[in-house]
Design a protein around this motif. Sequence first.
Motif, PDB file in Angstrom:
ATOM      1  N   UNK A 156     -49.363   9.205 -20.135  1.00 17.85           N
ATOM      2  CA  UNK A 156     -48.811  10.562 -20.125  1.00 17.85           C
ATOM      3  C   UNK A 156     -49.232  11.356 -18.892  1.00 17.85           C
ATOM      4  N   UNK A 157     -50.480  11.203 -18.460  1.00 14.89           N
ATOM      5  CA  UNK A 157     -50.818  11.940 -17.234  1.00 14.89           C
ATOM      6  C   UNK A 157     -49.959  11.521 -16.033  1.00 14.89           C
ATOM      7  N   UNK A 158     -49.559  10.268 -15.971  1.00 14.87           N
ATOM      8  CA  UNK A 158     -48.689   9.823 -14.874  1.00 14.87           C
ATOM      9  C   UNK A 158     -47.282  10.434 -14.994  1.00 14.87           C
ATOM     10  N   UNK A 159     -46.762  10.501 -16.242  1.00 14.89           N
ATOM     11  CA  UNK A 159     -45.435  11.098 -16.457  1.00 14.89           C
ATOM     12  C   UNK A 159     -45.472  12.582 -16.113  1.00 14.89           C
ATOM     13  N   UNK A 160     -46.515  13.297 -16.589  1.00 12.21           N
ATOM     14  CA  UNK A 160     -46.643  14.724 -16.283  1.00 12.21           C
ATOM     15  C   UNK A 160     -46.801  14.957 -14.790  1.00 12.21           C
ATOM     16  N   UNK A 161     -47.556  14.121 -14.130  1.00 13.42           N
ATOM     17  CA  UNK A 161     -47.729  14.256 -12.684  1.00 13.42           C
ATOM     18  C   UNK A 161     -46.417  14.041 -11.952  1.00 13.42           C
ATOM     19  N   UNK A 162     -45.624  13.056 -12.397  1.00 14.11           N
ATOM     20  CA  UNK A 162     -44.319  12.816 -11.785  1.00 14.11           C
ATOM     21  C   UNK A 162     -43.381  14.001 -12.006  1.00 14.11           C
TER      22      UNK A 162
ATOM     23  N   UNK B 134     -44.213  17.104 -12.637  1.00 13.97           N
ATOM     24  CA  UNK B 134     -44.708  18.279 -11.925  1.00 13.97           C
ATOM     25  C   UNK B 134     -44.374  18.198 -10.443  1.00 13.97           C
ATOM     26  N   UNK B 135     -44.489  17.031  -9.861  1.00 20.13           N
ATOM     27  CA  UNK B 135     -44.220  16.914  -8.427  1.00 20.13           C
ATOM     28  C   UNK B 135     -42.715  16.892  -8.122  1.00 20.13           C
ATOM     29  N   UNK B 136     -41.907  16.479  -9.071  1.00 19.61           N
ATOM     30  CA  UNK B 136     -40.462  16.390  -8.860  1.00 19.61           C
ATOM     31  C   UNK B 136     -39.704  17.284  -9.843  1.00 19.61           C
ATOM     32  N   UNK B 137     -40.239  18.454 -10.098  1.00 24.48           N
ATOM     33  CA  UNK B 137     -39.643  19.342 -11.103  1.00 24.48           C
ATOM     34  C   UNK B 137     -38.237  19.766 -10.708  1.00 24.48           C
ATOM     35  N   UNK B 138     -37.987  20.028  -9.444  1.00 24.18           N
ATOM     36  CA  UNK B 138     -36.660  20.483  -9.040  1.00 24.18           C
ATOM     37  C   UNK B 138     -35.599  19.415  -9.252  1.00 24.18           C
ATOM     38  N   UNK B 139     -35.975  18.152  -9.142  1.00 25.27           N
ATOM     39  CA  UNK B 139     -35.014  17.065  -9.354  1.00 25.27           C
ATOM     40  C   UNK B 139     -34.755  16.816 -10.838  1.00 25.27           C
ATOM     41  N   UNK B 140     -35.662  17.280 -11.682  1.00 27.53           N
ATOM     42  CA  UNK B 140     -35.497  17.104 -13.126  1.00 27.53           C
ATOM     43  C   UNK B 140     -34.798  18.315 -13.727  1.00 27.53           C
ATOM     44  N   UNK B 141     -35.185  19.505 -13.306  1.00 27.25           N
ATOM     45  CA  UNK B 141     -34.676  20.733 -13.903  1.00 27.25           C
ATOM     46  C   UNK B 141     -33.245  21.036 -13.457  1.00 27.25           C
TER      47      UNK B 141
END
Length: 83
Positions: free
Chosen positions: A2-8, A10-17
Amino acid sequence: MWPLVYGFLRSNARFVVFPVAVIIGVIGYNVENLVSSKYTPYNQSIEQQRIERLTSDDELTKNKKATYENVLEKNLSESLRKK
């Protein structure tokens, strides 16, 4: 894990949101088109409404009792009225 998923995320929030926001916007736009009425009733122009109002007021002013020379004469007592 989960920390890896959250880190991903968080760093790529604009591509997800952004794609999520686009999907929600498209759904909302289509729902609004289905729900709202697209019929706009016909109204006369403001200019035509004014002309009609002035002509109807002109008929009222022909009657001498409907017009006052002074606004204060409207509720003037009998003793103070001009004879």
